[in-house]
Design a protein around this motif. Structure first.
Motif, short mmCIF file in Angstrom:
data_model
loop_
_atom_site.label_atom_id
_atom_site.label_comp_id
_atom_site.label_asym_id
_atom_site.label_seq_id
_atom_site.Cartn_x
_atom_site.Cartn_y
_atom_site.Cartn_z
N UNK A 1 0.28 17.80 -2.93
CA UNK A 1 -0.79 16.81 -2.75
C UNK A 1 -1.47 16.45 -4.06
N UNK A 2 -1.51 17.38 -4.99
CA UNK A 2 -2.22 17.14 -6.25
C UNK A 2 -1.59 16.01 -7.07
N UNK A 3 -0.33 15.70 -6.80
CA UNK A 3 0.33 14.62 -7.54
C UNK A 3 0.11 13.24 -6.91
N UNK A 4 -0.53 13.22 -5.75
CA UNK A 4 -0.81 11.96 -5.07
C UNK A 4 -2.19 11.50 -5.52
N UNK A 5 -2.21 10.54 -6.44
CA UNK A 5 -3.45 10.24 -7.17
C UNK A 5 -4.29 9.10 -6.64
N UNK A 6 -3.85 8.41 -5.59
CA UNK A 6 -4.69 7.31 -5.08
C UNK A 6 -4.56 7.20 -3.57
N UNK A 7 -5.53 6.52 -2.96
CA UNK A 7 -5.51 6.31 -1.52
C UNK A 7 -4.34 5.43 -1.13
N UNK A 8 -3.67 5.78 -0.05
CA UNK A 8 -2.55 4.99 0.42
C UNK A 8 -1.48 5.87 1.04
N UNK A 9 -0.36 5.25 1.39
CA UNK A 9 0.74 5.99 1.99
C UNK A 9 1.81 6.25 0.94
N UNK A 10 2.36 7.46 0.97
CA UNK A 10 3.37 7.87 -0.01
C UNK A 10 4.69 8.19 0.67
N UNK A 11 5.76 7.75 0.04
CA UNK A 11 7.11 8.22 0.37
C UNK A 11 7.57 8.96 -0.88
N UNK A 12 7.51 10.27 -0.81
CA UNK A 12 7.65 11.09 -2.02
C UNK A 12 8.88 11.99 -1.94
N UNK B 1 0.82 -1.22 0.00
CA UNK B 1 0.00 0.00 0.00
C UNK B 1 0.85 1.27 0.00
N UNK B 2 2.16 1.11 -0.07
CA UNK B 2 3.05 2.27 -0.05
C UNK B 2 3.50 2.58 -1.48
N UNK B 3 3.41 3.83 -1.85
CA UNK B 3 3.84 4.26 -3.18
C UNK B 3 5.07 5.14 -3.04
N UNK B 4 6.15 4.73 -3.68
CA UNK B 4 7.39 5.50 -3.67
C UNK B 4 7.44 6.36 -4.92
N UNK B 5 7.66 7.65 -4.76
CA UNK B 5 7.69 8.59 -5.88
C UNK B 5 8.97 9.42 -5.84
N UNK B 6 9.54 9.66 -7.03
CA UNK B 6 10.63 10.62 -7.17
C UNK B 6 10.23 11.56 -8.31
N UNK B 7 9.98 12.79 -7.97
CA UNK B 7 9.58 13.81 -8.95
C UNK B 7 10.21 15.12 -8.51
N UNK B 8 11.23 15.53 -9.23
CA UNK B 8 12.02 16.68 -8.77
C UNK B 8 11.62 18.00 -9.45
N UNK B 9 10.42 18.03 -10.02
CA UNK B 9 9.94 19.29 -10.60
C UNK B 9 9.63 20.31 -9.51
N UNK B 10 9.32 19.81 -8.31
CA UNK B 10 9.02 20.69 -7.17
C UNK B 10 9.98 20.37 -6.03
N UNK B 11 10.22 21.35 -5.17
CA UNK B 11 11.06 21.10 -4.00
C UNK B 11 10.41 20.08 -3.08
#
Length: 257
Positions: free
Chosen positions: A102-113, A88-98
């Motif tokens: 929240x708008x980039x978190x598209x589904x229910x669950x826990x994020x390590x962003x 249920x954990x989604x790992x994201x790397x997106x360096x367009x923002x510092x």
């Protein structure tokens, strides 16, 4: 008695429990260790191995599936965004923002962003966002951290997985040892009333052996997700009590001709 017979008697033949508890304590210890290691394989090793094989191994993940990235002068950069789900954990790397918004978190669950300067731990429930923590990357990553660094850490990742497996097995032993002690309260009373003559250690071993079938059923069910875990655990407790009581009845001299 062979080890295979030890397993079969523990699972299906409470009439042979007296033979089991008469074995040397070392044989009981080996039985417990093998049982706990087997549970750990079912609950930890097989799912983890399937997951790792699914993405082709850590080296493939870090050097092929994950775009090149670098951390320098307090800022992370990656050639293209990367996402990966672990349960249920989604790992994201997106360096367009510092800091990933929240708008980039598209589904229910826990994020390590990972943003360019912050690591965010966020829980999304429906349309609500709960940010547990925003950590400055400069506080946790060294300059020069890159795909090559992750690749060099692969042996440590496997060491951690093995350690986690052994700790899980140890936790299982503690759990079932406590249950055996709880079952021992009732079994000890029956032992005294029926004058069976078992020692406290023998009662504990009897109660542990009596759980064997329930332990295997409940853990395989949890691994496969066939039935609700709480229901199966309840059934397995009743089954264990039945096996223990059956074993005691067979040891009660008044029931023997």
């Amino acid at each position: 008695m062979t080890f295979a017979e030890q397993i079969v008697y523990a699972m299906f033949k409470p009439s042979r429990f007296k033979e089991l508890i008469d074995l040397k304590k070392g044989r009981f210890a080996v039985f417990v260790i093998v049982l706990m290691l087997a549970i750990g394989i079912v609950r930890e090793i097989i799912p983890e191995a399937a997951f790792i094989v699914g993405f082709g191994g850590f080296e493939s993940l870090f050097t092929e599936k994950m775009a090149p990235f670098n951390f320098n002068d307090g800022e992370l950069s990656i050639e293209k965004p990367f996402t990966m789900s672990v349960s249920m954990i989604k790992i994201m790397i997106d360096t367009e923002e510092e800091k990933i918004s929240d708008t980039k978190l598209d589904r229910t669950g826990e994020y390590i962003a990972f943003g360019s300067k912050y690591l965010s731990i966020v829980l999304k429930e429906n349309s609500k966002y709960m940010r547990y923590r925003d950590i400055k990357l400069a506080d946790i990553l060294p300059d020069g951290f890159s795909n090559a660094t992750l690749k060099s850490l692969i042996p440590f990742i496997y060491f951690y997985l093995i350690l986690n497996y052994l700790l899980y097995c140890g936790g299982c032993f503690i759990k079932y040892a406590i249950l055996a002690l709880i079952f021992s309260i009732s079994a000890g009373s029956i032992n005294r009333i029926a004058n069976i003559g078992l020692t406290k250690g023998e009662i504990f071993r009897l109660c542990f052996y009596g759980q064997t079938l329930g332990i295997i059923i409940s853990n395989f069910n949890a691994a496969l997700g066939l039935f609700p875990s709480m229901f199966v655990s309840f059934v397995c407790v009743i089954l264990s009590i039945s096996m223990i009581n059956s074993g005691l009845r067979h040891m009660d001299k008044s029931n023997q001709i």
